[in-house]
Design a protein around this motif. Structure first.
Motif, short mmCIF file in Angstrom:
data_model
loop_
_atom_site.label_atom_id
_atom_site.label_comp_id
_atom_site.label_asym_id
_atom_site.label_seq_id
_atom_site.Cartn_x
_atom_site.Cartn_y
_atom_site.Cartn_z
N ALA A 364 5.91 0.74 17.51
CA ALA A 364 4.61 0.72 16.84
C ALA A 364 4.78 0.31 15.37
N VAL A 365 5.81 0.86 14.72
CA VAL A 365 6.05 0.50 13.32
C VAL A 365 6.39 -0.99 13.23
N SER A 366 7.18 -1.48 14.18
CA SER A 366 7.54 -2.89 14.18
C SER A 366 6.30 -3.77 14.38
N MET A 367 5.38 -3.31 15.22
CA MET A 367 4.11 -4.03 15.43
C MET A 367 3.34 -4.12 14.11
N LEU A 368 3.28 -2.99 13.39
CA LEU A 368 2.56 -2.98 12.11
C LEU A 368 3.22 -3.92 11.12
N GLU A 369 4.56 -4.01 11.17
CA GLU A 369 5.26 -4.87 10.23
C GLU A 369 5.01 -6.36 10.52
N ARG A 370 4.57 -6.64 11.76
CA ARG A 370 4.28 -8.04 12.11
C ARG A 370 2.78 -8.34 12.06
N ALA A 371 1.97 -7.34 11.75
CA ALA A 371 0.51 -7.48 11.86
C ALA A 371 -0.11 -8.24 10.69
N ALA A 372 0.58 -8.29 9.55
CA ALA A 372 0.00 -8.96 8.38
C ALA A 372 1.10 -9.69 7.63
N SER A 373 0.71 -10.73 6.89
CA SER A 373 1.62 -11.30 5.91
C SER A 373 0.85 -11.43 4.61
N ILE A 374 1.58 -11.60 3.51
CA ILE A 374 0.88 -11.72 2.23
C ILE A 374 1.32 -12.96 1.49
N ASP A 375 0.42 -13.43 0.63
CA ASP A 375 0.71 -14.56 -0.23
C ASP A 375 0.24 -14.15 -1.62
N LEU A 376 1.14 -14.24 -2.62
CA LEU A 376 0.81 -13.77 -3.96
C LEU A 376 0.76 -14.96 -4.91
N ALA A 377 -0.19 -14.94 -5.82
CA ALA A 377 -0.27 -16.01 -6.81
C ALA A 377 -0.84 -15.45 -8.10
N GLN A 378 -0.55 -16.16 -9.18
CA GLN A 378 -1.09 -15.74 -10.47
C GLN A 378 -2.15 -16.73 -10.90
N ASP A 379 -3.32 -16.18 -11.26
CA ASP A 379 -4.41 -17.02 -11.73
C ASP A 379 -4.68 -16.51 -13.13
N CYS A 380 -4.03 -17.17 -14.13
CA CYS A 380 -4.09 -16.68 -15.50
C CYS A 380 -3.52 -15.27 -15.54
N ARG A 381 -4.26 -14.29 -16.03
CA ARG A 381 -3.74 -12.92 -16.07
C ARG A 381 -4.20 -12.12 -14.85
N ARG A 382 -4.67 -12.81 -13.84
CA ARG A 382 -5.06 -12.10 -12.64
C ARG A 382 -4.02 -12.32 -11.56
N LEU A 383 -3.75 -11.24 -10.82
CA LEU A 383 -2.88 -11.36 -9.65
C LEU A 383 -3.80 -11.53 -8.44
N ARG A 384 -3.51 -12.54 -7.62
CA ARG A 384 -4.29 -12.74 -6.39
C ARG A 384 -3.43 -12.35 -5.20
N VAL A 385 -3.91 -11.36 -4.42
CA VAL A 385 -3.19 -10.92 -3.23
C VAL A 385 -3.96 -11.42 -2.01
N ARG A 386 -3.35 -12.28 -1.26
CA ARG A 386 -3.98 -12.74 -0.01
C ARG A 386 -3.35 -11.98 1.16
N THR A 387 -4.17 -11.21 1.89
CA THR A 387 -3.69 -10.45 3.04
C THR A 387 -4.11 -11.22 4.29
N ILE A 388 -3.13 -11.66 5.07
CA ILE A 388 -3.40 -12.54 6.21
C ILE A 388 -3.26 -11.76 7.50
N ASN A 389 -4.30 -11.82 8.33
CA ASN A 389 -4.30 -11.11 9.62
C ASN A 389 -3.54 -11.93 10.65
N GLU A 390 -2.42 -11.39 11.14
CA GLU A 390 -1.61 -12.09 12.15
C GLU A 390 -1.84 -11.55 13.56
#
Ligand code: HEC
Ligand code: HEC
Ligand code: HEC
Ligand code: HEC
Ligand code: HEC
Length: 637
Positions: A364-390
Motif C-alpha cells: 500500500a505504501v508503495s502504491m502511494l509512492e507511485r500515485a503522484a509525481s511532482i514538478d517544481l519551478a520558480q516563478d520570480c519569488r514564487r515556488l510553483r508546485v505541480r502535483t501530477i495524478n498518476e
C-alpha cells in the motif's frame, strides 16, 4: 425540493422549520431563552434517525438469502491449492493481507456504520452488501447493525464471492451461456454497475479469466472478471435514498419508497472511483505509464486490475502451470493506516495473519509512492508546485471521509536553517496546518431542505448518510478528465477549477526572504484526528467509536505517509527589483531609497523581499555606489 414524508416528523421538526420564519414575520424581538431552546433542538438529533426502511435501500440483483451457505466455500478451502506456496504472488497469500479480506473486520467501517444507523434506520443493511457481502447473500446478517455477523461473514470480500459473480448485462456470444438462466430467475436485473447491484451464480460455480484452466473443479470462463465494471459493482457508491433533480441538486426520496432510478449517476455520490476511471483515458484506449504499474503485462494500462492486480510470472495453483501474466490479488490501495487498525483490534483472531498484513502494508505504501509525481519551478519569488495524478481515478479517490492529500513545503536559507514551513504537520498534536497550504479532499454538506428534515444545521456536515450537497471536491482528476463528463457522472469538481484534460494541480508559495532552497513533500492521510474523534464523540449507540479511537492512538494516530518529495534550489531576486514583483521599474524607486536610508523600515515594509536587491553593483554592500547603476537599470532595462 425536499420530498421527505413530513407527516412522520415529530413536533420538534415543525418548531425548527417554522419557528424562525414566524419570528421574522412578527418582527418582534425573540426572548433569549426561546432562541437558545431553538438553537439546541436544531443542533440535536431529536428527529434522527430518519425512519427509513429496508425498502429505501433496496437495490436490484441477488437478494438476502438467495445463495445457500452450504455451496459457498471458505478461503481456507481454496488455500489448499491456491495458497501457501508463494507469499509474494499466490492468490491466497496476497488476498489475505488486503483490506478486502478484512472488510468484515475493519473497525473504521463499523464505527462509521454505527453513526450511519444513528442517522437513518436500516442503512446498515446497504453498507453490509458491499463490506460483508457473504452475510447478505447467504441470508445470515439480518440486523442492519451487524450484530449477528459470524466468523465466516467477517471474511469480507472473499474468493468464492468474487469468483461467483455474474455479469448482469447479458451480451450474447460474450457472456457465458449459463448466465441467461441465472439472470432470468431474478425479479430485478441490474442495468448498471455500482451500488452493490451484484448477481451471484446460486450454484457458486467458479468463474475466472482464462479460457481453459486445468482446474480440478467446475469452472466457467468469465470475460467480466477482466473488466473494470466487475470492480465497479462495489467501487461506485451512491446514497440510493437521495436522488438527483432536474436542476442538478439532490433531494431525499419519499420515505418507504424505493429509489425512482437504479442509475448510480442519479444518486448522491459517496464514492465514484469506477465512474472516475470509466471517464478517464485509461478506459478510452489505455495509457502508457512507462512501467509504473502492471508488472509483466507491459506499460500500457487499461483496467483497475492492471494496476491493482499486477501481473507476475507465477503459478496460481501449486500444481498448475506457470503463467507469464498471473494476476496477483494485492488489491493494494492507500489504506496502510487501516491495516494497522485491523491488526490492533483483531490481532488475536486466528484468521488474521500479521505476516501477510505486513506484506500488504508495504504494498500500500508503495502504491502511494507511485500515485503522484511532482514538478517544481520558480516563478520570480514564487515556488510553483505541480502535483501530477498518476492514478486511474481522482487523487485521492474512494471513501470520501478522512482521506486527504496535501503539499508540504520547507524553505531553507543558504546556511540550511529552516525559514518557514507551509502545510506543516504537528506530530504531537496530530494536527495539520491547513491554512498555509492546499489540501485535496472531498467534503459533504446539507441543503436547507435536508437541514429542515433532519434538524441539523445546513452547510458543511459530517453526516455522510444524510448528505445531499457536495461541499468541496478539489481532488485531482485523472488523465482524460473533462468537466462535462464528470458533472454528468456525479463526480464534479466543486470549489476549484480544473481545465478539461488537466490531471495535475499547481499550487504557489511565496518564497521568504533569503530562501535558497525549497524541500517539497506530498503527504497522504486517511485517518485524521478530527475524523476519528468525531466517530468516537458522536457515537451514542455502541462502543465501536471507543474501540476505533483506542486502536488509532495505539498505532501512531494515523501518521501521514510521504508519497513523493523533491528539492528546488532557488535563485535570489533580480538586482534593483526592490518590491520583488520581478520587474525593475519606477515602483522600485521609493523602496530603493528606503533600503539605502532606512534599512529597517525597508525590511518591515517588504518582509518577503531581499534588501540585497539594492546591491546593484554587486559588491556585497548596499551603499551610495549602487545609485548610479540602479538609475542605469531604470533607464536601460
Ligand atoms: C484441489 C485443488 C483446488 C482447490 C481446492 C481449488 N482450486 Fe481453483 N484451481 C485449481 C487448479 C489446478 C486450477 C487451474 C490453474 C491453472 O490452470 O493455472 C484452478 C483454477 C481456478 C480458477 C480459474 C483461474 C483461471 O485461470 O481462469 C479459479 C477462479 C479458481 N480456481 C478459484 C478457486 C476458488 C475460489 C477456490 C475455493 C473456493 C478454489 N479455486 C479451490 C485447483 C484448486
Ligand atoms: C475482489 C474480487 C476477488 C477476490 C476477493 C478474489 N479474486 Fe481471484 N480473481 C479476481 C479477478 C477479477 C481475477 C482476474 C483478473 C484479470 O485477469 O484481469 C482473478 C483471478 C484469479 C485466478 C486466476 C489467476 C490467473 O491470472 O491465472 C485465480 C486462480 C483466482 N483468482 C483465485 C482466487 C482465490 C483463491 C481467492 C481467495 C484467496 C481469490 N481469487 C479472491 C477477483 C477476485
Ligand atoms: C493507473 C493505475 C490505476 C488504475 C487504472 C486504477 N487505480 Fe486505483 N489506485 C491507484 C493508486 C496509485 C492508488 C493509491 C493512491 C490513491 O489512493 O488514490 C489507488 C488507490 C485506489 C483505492 C484506494 C483509495 C483510498 O484512498 O483508500 C481504491 C479503492 C482503488 N484505487 C480502486 C480502483 C478501482 C476500482 C479502479 C478501476 C475502476 C482503479 N482503482 C483503477 C492506481 C490505479
Ligand atoms: C463485493 C464488493 C467488491 C468488489 C467486487 C470489489 N471490491 Fe474492492 N473493496 C471492497 C470493499 C468493501 C473495500 C473496503 C474494505 C475496507 O476498507 O473496509 C474494498 C477495498 C479495496 C481496495 C483497498 C482500498 C484501500 O483503501 O486501500 C482496493 C485497492 C480495491 N478494493 C480494489 C478492487 C478491485 C481492483 C476490484 C476488482 C478486481 C475490486 N476491488 C472489487 C469491495 C469490493
Ligand atoms: C456499493 C458498495 C458500498 C456500499 C453500499 C458502502 N460502501 Fe463503504 N466502501 C466501499 C468500498 C469499495 C470502499 C473502499 C474504498 C476506499 O477504501 O476508499 C469503502 C470504504 C469505506 C470506508 C473506509 C474504510 C477504510 O478502510 O478506509 C468506510 C468507513 C465505509 N466504506 C463506510 C461505509 C458505510 C458506513 C456504509 C453504509 C452507509 C458504506 N460504507 C456503504 C463500498 C461500499
Amino acid at each position: 425540493m425536499c420530498a421527505i414524508d413530513r407527516s412522520r416528523s415529530d413536533p420538534v421538526a415543525s418548531a425548527n422549520s417554522h419557528g424562525p420564519r414566524s419570528m421574522s414575520v412578527s418582527g418582534r424581538q425573540v426572548p433569549l431563552i426561546i432562541a437558545i431552546g431553538l438553537a439546541l433542538t436544531s443542533h440535536g438529533w431529536a428527529q434522527l434517525p430518519l425512519p427509513t426502511t429496508l425498502g429505501d435501500f433496496h437495490v436490484p440483483g441477488t437478494q438476502v438469502g438467495d445463495v445457500s451457505p452450504t455451496v459457498m466455500q471458505s478461503p481456507s478451502d481454496c488455500r489448499n491449492c491456491h495458497g501457501n506456496f508463494d507469499a509474494q504472488n499466490d492468490p491466497y497469500a496476497t488476498w489475505k493481507g488486503s483490506l478486502m479480506s478484512h472488510a468484515g473486520r475493519d473497525p473504521l467501517f463499523y464505527a462509521q456504520m454505527s453513526l450511519a444507523n444513528q442517522d437513518a434506520q436500516n442503512v446498515g443493511y446497504y453498507c453490509l452488501r458491499c463490506h460483508v457481502p457473504q452475510s447478505i447473500v447467504t441470508g445470515h446478517a439480518n440486523q442492519a447493525d451487524g450484530s449477528t455477523l459470524n466468523a465466516h461473514d467477517r471474511r469480507g470480500v472473499d474468493c468464492h464471492f468474487c469468483h461467483s459473480m455474474v455479469d448482469p448485462i447479458y451480451t450474447p456470444g460474450v457472456s457465458p451461456p449459463e448466465d441467461a438462466a441465472i439472470l432470468a430467475a431474478l425479479t430485478d436485473v441490474p442495468q448498471f454497475f455500482g451500488n452493490a447491484m451484484f448477481v451471484l451464480d446460486p450454484s457458486a460455480t467458479r468463474r475466472g479469466p482464462r479460457p481453459d484452466p486445468s482446474a480440478p473443479h467446475e469452472f466457467i470462463e468469465s470475460p467480466f472478471h477482466r473488466r473494470g465494471a466487475f470492480c465497479g459493482t462495489c467501487h461506485d457508491v451512491g446514497n440510493v435514498a437521495v436522488t438527483r433533480q432536474p436542476d442538478g441538486s439532490y433531494a431525499y426520496n419519499t420515505i418507504g419508497a424505493p429509489s425512482p432510478t437504479s442509475d448510480p449517476w442519479m444518486q448522491y455520490p459517496l464514492e465514484r472511483t469506477y465512474t472516475e476511471w470509466k471517464l478517464s483515458a485509461f478506459n478510452q484506449g489505455g495509457v502508457d505509464m512507462g512501467g509504473r504499474f502492471g508488472g509483466t503485462i507491459g506499460p500500457v494500462i487499461h483496467t483497475c486490475q492492471d494496476c491493482h492486480m499486477p501481473a507476475a510470472a507465477a503459478k496460481s495453483c501449486f500444481f498448475g502451470p506457470t503463467h507469464g501474466d498471473m494476476r496477483r490479488h494485492d488489491f493494494a490501495g492507500a489504506s496502510a493506516q487501516v491495516l494497522d487498525l485491523v491488526l490492533e483490534v483483531f490481532g488475536g483472531d486466528p484468521e488474521v495473519d500479521a505476516a501477510s498484513i505486513g506484506v500488504a502494508r508495504a504494498k500500500a505504501v508503495s502504491m502511494l509512492e507511485r500515485a503522484a509525481s511532482i514538478d517544481l519551478a520558480q516563478d520570480c519569488r514564487r515556488l510553483r508546485v505541480r502535483t501530477i495524478n498518476e492514478t486511474g481515478h481522482k487523487l485521492p479517490t474512494g471513501h470520501i471521509e478522512g482521506r486527504r492529500v496535501w503539499v508540504n513545503v520547507r524553505f531553507f536559507d543558504a546556511q540550511n536553517a529552516l525559514l518557514r514551513e507551509n502545510g506543516g504537520y504537528d506530530m504531537a498534536e496530530a494536527e495539520l496546518d491547513e491554512r498555509t497550504t492546499v489540501v485535496y479532499e472531498m467534503f459533504v454538506g446539507l441543503s436547507e431542505a435536508a437541514a429542515a428534515a433532519t434538524g441539523l444545521p445546513a452547510g458543511f456536515s459530517t453526516h455522510m448518510a444524510l448528505a445531499d450537497t457536495i461541499w468541496k471536491d478539489n481532488r485531482i482528476p485523472p488523465r482524460g478528465f473533462t468537466n462535462a463528463a464528470f458533472e454528468a457522472g456525479g463526480a464534479p469538481v466543486v470549489g476549484h477549477n480544473y481545465a478539461d484534460g488537466q490531471y495535475w494541480d499547481d499550487s504557489f508559495f511565496a518564497a521568504p526572504h533569503r530562501a535558497a532552497r525549497a524541500d517539497v513533500t506530498i503527504y497522504y492521510q486517511n485517518t485524521p484526528r478530527s475524523y476519528i474523534e468525531h466517530l468516537r464523540d458522536a457515537n451514542h449507540s455502541d462502543d465501536w467509536g471507543d474501540i476505533l479511537h483506542a486502536a488509532w492512538v495505539a498505532t501512531g494516530r494515523g501518521a501521514p505517509i510521504a508519497m513523493v518529495s523533491g528539492t528546488l534550489m532557488l535563485s535570489t531576486g533580480l538586482p534593483g527589483d526592490m518590491n520583488c514583483d520581478c520587474t525593475v521599474n519606477n515602483f522600485d524607486i521609493d523602496p530603493f531609497v528606503m533600503a539605502l536610508v532606512y534599512p529597517e523600515s525597508y525590511a518591515e515594509a517588504f518582509p518577503h523581499c531581499d534588501i540585497l536587491a539594492a546591491d546593484v553593483d554587486g559588491d556585497g554592500l548596499v551603499t551610495n555606489f549602487d545609485i548610479d547603476p540602479f538609475v542605469q537599470l531604470l533607464l536601460n532595462p
